[in-house]
Design a protein around this motif. Structure first.
Motif, PDB file in Angstrom:
ATOM      1  N   GLY A 261     -12.648  -6.289   8.118  1.00 41.35           N
ATOM      2  CA  GLY A 261     -13.674  -6.913   7.464  1.00 41.35           C
ATOM      3  C   GLY A 261     -13.749  -6.209   6.079  1.00 41.35           C
ATOM      4  N   ASP A 262     -14.437  -6.889   5.277  1.00 41.18           N
ATOM      5  CA  ASP A 262     -14.694  -6.280   3.909  1.00 41.18           C
ATOM      6  C   ASP A 262     -15.343  -4.937   3.897  1.00 41.18           C
ATOM      7  OD1 ASP A 262     -14.441  -6.136   1.047  1.00 41.18           O
ATOM      8  OD2 ASP A 262     -16.181  -7.366   0.921  1.00 41.18           O
ATOM      9  N   GLY A 263     -14.311  -3.935   3.685  1.00 43.42           N
ATOM     10  CA  GLY A 263     -14.924  -2.557   3.600  1.00 43.42           C
ATOM     11  C   GLY A 263     -15.437  -2.115   5.049  1.00 43.42           C
ATOM     12  N   GLU A 264     -14.573  -2.743   6.168  1.00 41.83           N
ATOM     13  CA  GLU A 264     -15.301  -2.326   7.517  1.00 41.83           C
ATOM     14  C   GLU A 264     -14.046  -1.569   8.103  1.00 41.83           C
ATOM     15  OE1 GLU A 264     -16.768  -5.410   9.878  1.00 41.83           O
ATOM     16  OE2 GLU A 264     -18.313  -5.872   8.148  1.00 41.83           O
ATOM     17  N   GLY A 265     -12.832  -1.352   7.449  1.00 41.43           N
ATOM     18  CA  GLY A 265     -11.720  -0.644   8.076  1.00 41.43           C
ATOM     19  C   GLY A 265     -10.525  -1.191   7.832  1.00 41.43           C
ATOM     20  N   VAL A 266      -9.295  -0.608   7.987  1.00 41.03           N
ATOM     21  CA  VAL A 266      -7.968  -1.254   7.678  1.00 41.03           C
ATOM     22  C   VAL A 266      -6.925  -0.626   8.494  1.00 41.03           C
ATOM     23  CG1 VAL A 266      -7.766   0.171   5.737  1.00 41.03           C
ATOM     24  CG2 VAL A 266      -6.418  -1.674   6.160  1.00 41.03           C
ATOM     25  N   GLU A 267      -6.081  -1.177   9.148  1.00 35.34           N
ATOM     26  CA  GLU A 267      -4.935  -0.524   9.800  1.00 35.34           C
ATOM     27  C   GLU A 267      -3.499  -0.963   9.208  1.00 35.34           C
ATOM     28  OE1 GLU A 267      -4.603  -1.407  14.020  1.00 35.34           O
ATOM     29  OE2 GLU A 267      -6.938  -1.582  14.066  1.00 35.34           O
ATOM     30  N   TRP A 268      -2.680   0.200   9.002  1.00 30.24           N
ATOM     31  CA  TRP A 268      -1.486   0.171   8.445  1.00 30.24           C
ATOM     32  C   TRP A 268      -0.125  -0.282   9.340  1.00 30.24           C
ATOM     33  CZ3 TRP A 268       1.224   4.623   5.668  1.00 30.24           C
ATOM     34  CH2 TRP A 268       2.791   4.176   5.440  1.00 30.24           C
ATOM     35  N   ASP A 269       0.338  -1.477   9.591  1.00 31.91           N
ATOM     36  CA  ASP A 269       1.349  -1.483  10.152  1.00 31.91           C
ATOM     37  C   ASP A 269       2.529  -0.981   9.710  1.00 31.91           C
ATOM     38  OD1 ASP A 269       3.228  -2.640  11.923  1.00 31.91           O
ATOM     39  OD2 ASP A 269       2.886  -4.891  11.848  1.00 31.91           O
ATOM     40  N   ALA A 270       3.246  -0.082  10.203  1.00 31.32           N
ATOM     41  CA  ALA A 270       4.159   0.776   9.616  1.00 31.32           C
ATOM     42  C   ALA A 270       5.592   0.048   9.857  1.00 31.32           C
ATOM     43  CB  ALA A 270       4.357   2.146  10.140  1.00 31.32           C
ATOM     44  N   SER A 271       5.506  -1.019  10.988  1.00 34.07           N
ATOM     45  CA  SER A 271       6.764  -1.819  10.963  1.00 34.07           C
ATOM     46  C   SER A 271       6.913  -3.037  10.324  1.00 34.07           C
ATOM     47  CB  SER A 271       6.935  -2.230  12.646  1.00 34.07           C
ATOM     48  OG  SER A 271       5.694  -3.187  12.965  1.00 34.07           O
ATOM     49  N   ALA A 272       5.859  -3.292   9.312  1.00 34.94           N
ATOM     50  CA  ALA A 272       5.913  -4.513   8.489  1.00 34.94           C
ATOM     51  C   ALA A 272       6.665  -4.297   7.331  1.00 34.94           C
ATOM     52  CB  ALA A 272       4.471  -5.024   8.050  1.00 34.94           C
ATOM     53  N   ASP A 273       7.214  -5.274   6.701  1.00 35.71           N
ATOM     54  CA  ASP A 273       8.071  -5.183   5.623  1.00 35.71           C
ATOM     55  C   ASP A 273       7.289  -5.767   4.453  1.00 35.71           C
ATOM     56  OD1 ASP A 273       7.763  -8.059   6.009  1.00 35.71           O
ATOM     57  OD2 ASP A 273      10.071  -8.457   6.219  1.00 35.71           O
TER      58      ASP A 273
ATOM     59  N   PHE B 142      -4.480  -7.148  -2.305  1.00 34.17           N
ATOM     60  CA  PHE B 142      -3.670  -7.582  -3.084  1.00 34.17           C
ATOM     61  C   PHE B 142      -2.150  -7.630  -2.539  1.00 34.17           C
ATOM     62  CE2 PHE B 142      -0.171  -6.676  -6.162  1.00 34.17           C
ATOM     63  CZ  PHE B 142      -0.113  -7.969  -7.115  1.00 34.17           C
ATOM     64  N   CYS B 143      -2.064  -6.225  -1.978  1.00 37.05           N
ATOM     65  CA  CYS B 143      -0.779  -5.940  -1.370  1.00 37.05           C
ATOM     66  C   CYS B 143      -0.478  -7.318  -0.108  1.00 37.05           C
ATOM     67  CB  CYS B 143      -0.729  -4.724  -0.568  1.00 37.05           C
ATOM     68  SG  CYS B 143      -0.628  -3.223  -1.790  1.00 37.05           S
ATOM     69  N   ASN B 144      -1.481  -7.415   0.735  1.00 33.55           N
ATOM     70  CA  ASN B 144      -1.523  -8.413   1.509  1.00 33.55           C
ATOM     71  C   ASN B 144      -1.167  -9.861   1.009  1.00 33.55           C
ATOM     72  OD1 ASN B 144      -1.565  -6.800   3.599  1.00 33.55           O
ATOM     73  ND2 ASN B 144      -3.428  -7.437   4.511  1.00 33.55           N
ATOM     74  N   ALA B 145      -1.943 -10.170  -0.216  1.00 37.88           N
ATOM     75  CA  ALA B 145      -1.684 -11.455  -0.746  1.00 37.88           C
ATOM     76  C   ALA B 145      -0.306 -11.615  -1.364  1.00 37.88           C
ATOM     77  CB  ALA B 145      -2.611 -11.640  -2.132  1.00 37.88           C
ATOM     78  N   LEU B 146       0.109 -10.454  -2.032  1.00 33.61           N
ATOM     79  CA  LEU B 146       1.531 -10.522  -2.618  1.00 33.61           C
ATOM     80  C   LEU B 146       2.616 -10.639  -1.499  1.00 33.61           C
ATOM     81  CD1 LEU B 146       3.527 -10.216  -5.139  1.00 33.61           C
ATOM     82  CD2 LEU B 146       3.378  -7.969  -4.708  1.00 33.61           C
ATOM     83  N   SER B 147       2.648  -9.991  -0.478  1.00 33.14           N
ATOM     84  CA  SER B 147       3.252 -10.118   0.752  1.00 33.14           C
ATOM     85  C   SER B 147       3.424 -11.724   1.208  1.00 33.14           C
ATOM     86  CB  SER B 147       2.980  -9.362   1.787  1.00 33.14           C
ATOM     87  OG  SER B 147       3.123  -7.901   1.622  1.00 33.14           O
ATOM     88  N   GLY B 148       2.123 -12.422   1.590  1.00 36.15           N
ATOM     89  CA  GLY B 148       2.172 -13.636   1.743  1.00 36.15           C
ATOM     90  C   GLY B 148       2.786 -14.342   0.776  1.00 36.15           C
ATOM     91  N   ARG B 149       2.547 -14.312  -0.460  1.00 36.30           N
ATOM     92  CA  ARG B 149       3.382 -15.087  -1.517  1.00 36.30           C
ATOM     93  C   ARG B 149       4.960 -15.115  -1.480  1.00 36.30           C
ATOM     94  NH1 ARG B 149       3.241 -14.468  -8.216  1.00 36.30           N
ATOM     95  NH2 ARG B 149       4.858 -12.622  -7.524  1.00 36.30           N
ATOM     96  N   GLU B 150       5.335 -13.924  -1.098  1.00 32.03           N
ATOM     97  CA  GLU B 150       6.843 -13.667  -1.091  1.00 32.03           C
ATOM     98  C   GLU B 150       7.530 -13.612   0.307  1.00 32.03           C
ATOM     99  OE1 GLU B 150       8.146 -10.383  -3.641  1.00 32.03           O
ATOM    100  OE2 GLU B 150       6.937 -11.230  -5.148  1.00 32.03           O
ATOM    101  N   GLY B 151       6.780 -14.316   1.345  1.00 30.75           N
ATOM    102  CA  GLY B 151       7.346 -14.157   2.577  1.00 30.75           C
ATOM    103  C   GLY B 151       7.417 -13.068   3.395  1.00 30.75           C
ATOM    104  N   PHE B 152       6.744 -12.051   3.152  1.00 33.81           N
ATOM    105  CA  PHE B 152       6.859 -10.924   3.959  1.00 33.81           C
ATOM    106  C   PHE B 152       5.806 -10.736   4.979  1.00 33.81           C
ATOM    107  CE2 PHE B 152       9.025  -9.454  -0.092  1.00 33.81           C
ATOM    108  CZ  PHE B 152      10.243  -9.546   0.478  1.00 33.81           C
ATOM    109  N   THR B 153       6.087  -9.726   5.900  1.00 32.89           N
ATOM    110  CA  THR B 153       4.883  -9.548   6.958  1.00 32.89           C
ATOM    111  C   THR B 153       3.928  -8.595   6.431  1.00 32.89           C
ATOM    112  OG1 THR B 153       6.408  -9.748   8.770  1.00 32.89           O
ATOM    113  CG2 THR B 153       4.353  -8.546   9.214  1.00 32.89           C
ATOM    114  N   PRO B 154       2.457  -8.965   6.181  1.00 29.47           N
ATOM    115  CA  PRO B 154       1.569  -8.306   5.649  1.00 29.47           C
ATOM    116  C   PRO B 154       1.304  -6.667   6.136  1.00 29.47           C
ATOM    117  CG  PRO B 154       0.720 -10.227   5.942  1.00 29.47           C
ATOM    118  CD  PRO B 154       1.903 -10.218   6.551  1.00 29.47           C
ATOM    119  N   ALA B 155       1.381  -5.844   5.436  1.00 34.35           N
ATOM    120  CA  ALA B 155       1.326  -4.499   6.105  1.00 34.35           C
ATOM    121  C   ALA B 155       0.112  -3.874   6.398  1.00 34.35           C
ATOM    122  CB  ALA B 155       1.759  -3.358   4.947  1.00 34.35           C
ATOM    123  N   TYR B 156      -0.944  -4.668   6.246  1.00 32.80           N
ATOM    124  CA  TYR B 156      -2.424  -4.217   6.514  1.00 32.80           C
ATOM    125  C   TYR B 156      -3.105  -5.196   7.361  1.00 32.80           C
ATOM    126  CZ  TYR B 156      -1.548  -1.033   2.736  1.00 32.80           C
ATOM    127  OH  TYR B 156      -0.883   0.089   1.993  1.00 32.80           O
TER     128      TYR B 156
END
Length: 223
Positions: free
Chosen positions: A93-105, A75-89
């Motif tokens: 893959g689905d449930g295979e891992g996630v990285e947080w980009d601390a430089s993203a807005d 949801f966070c990534n989808a909301l970022s995309g809707r509002e023109g921000f760089t996704p933070a995550y």
């Protein structure tokens, strides 16, 4: 845009917060830079508009619940995309891992330290006000979820930090003992008063969904 389908963000000042865990009797301090946190939990209306998936029950102003940690991250990534921000995550893959980009807005889940610092809003006790005035919990909820914003906010304008629904946080709870389990904070409508405390910690598997767990979003102040 209707209140239910938008995000109202509140600026949270920098500060230092000390977290504690009753299970291990451990405490640790974290220094925090300024950030933004949603004034309300994500509502069913907002969740449905962003994801295209209707919530299980009616009530646009109710907090979305029965969402997993993975649901919240997507949801966070989808909301970022809707509002023109760089996704933070970045999702591998689905449930295979996630990285947080601390430089993203873009939007993200708050860290556990950010959540507690924001919840306390400069206070030091278990609650930021009389519990019946600030939270829906077992003692007053009639064992059901309630519309967001129905109780008094804390001094920084944040509603439902305690009670109503638990908030997913970004952090792993204790990887060595519980593996991928993530932190939950705040207590919910079905919890007794002792679970609705600023310091109370709970954990669950990131695929877990239940009717008293939701989330709110954060954003870093990227300069």
């Amino acid at each position: 845009m209707d209140f239910e389908a938008r995000v109202e963000m509140t600026s949270v000042p920098s500060g230092r917060v000390t977290l504690s865990d009753r299970r291990t009797q451990r405490s640790w301090s974290v220094e925090l830079a300024p950030y933004e946190l949603a004034a309300f939990p994500v509502t069913r209306a907002l969740y449905g508009e962003v994801t295209g998936r209707a919530a299980a029950a009616e009530g646009d102003r109710l907090p979305v619940e029965s969402v997993s940690w993975w649901d919240a991250v997507r949801f966070c990534n989808a909301l970022s995309g809707r509002e023109g921000f760089t996704p933070a995550y970045y999702l591998h893959g689905d449930g295979e891992g996630v990285e947080w980009d601390a430089s993203a807005d873009g939007y993200r889940l708050p860290t556990e330290a950010e959540w507690e610092h924001a919840c306390r809003a400069g206070t030091s006790g278990p609650h930021y006000g009389p519990l019946d005035e600030i939270a829906w919990y077992r003692g007053n909820s009639h064992e059901r979820v309630h519309d967001v914003g129905g109780k008094q906010p804390n001094a920084w304008g944040l509603h439902d930090m305690l009670g109503n629904v638990w908030d997913w946080c970004w952090d792993l709870y204790d990887f060595e003992v519980y593996g991928e389990y993530r932190v939950l904070r705040g207590g919910g409508w079905f919890d007794e008063h002792w679970s609705c405390r600023a310091s109370a910690r709970r954990r669950s598997h990131p695929t877990f969904r239940v009717d008293d767990v939701g989330f709110r979003v954060a954003r870093s102040e990227v300069g």
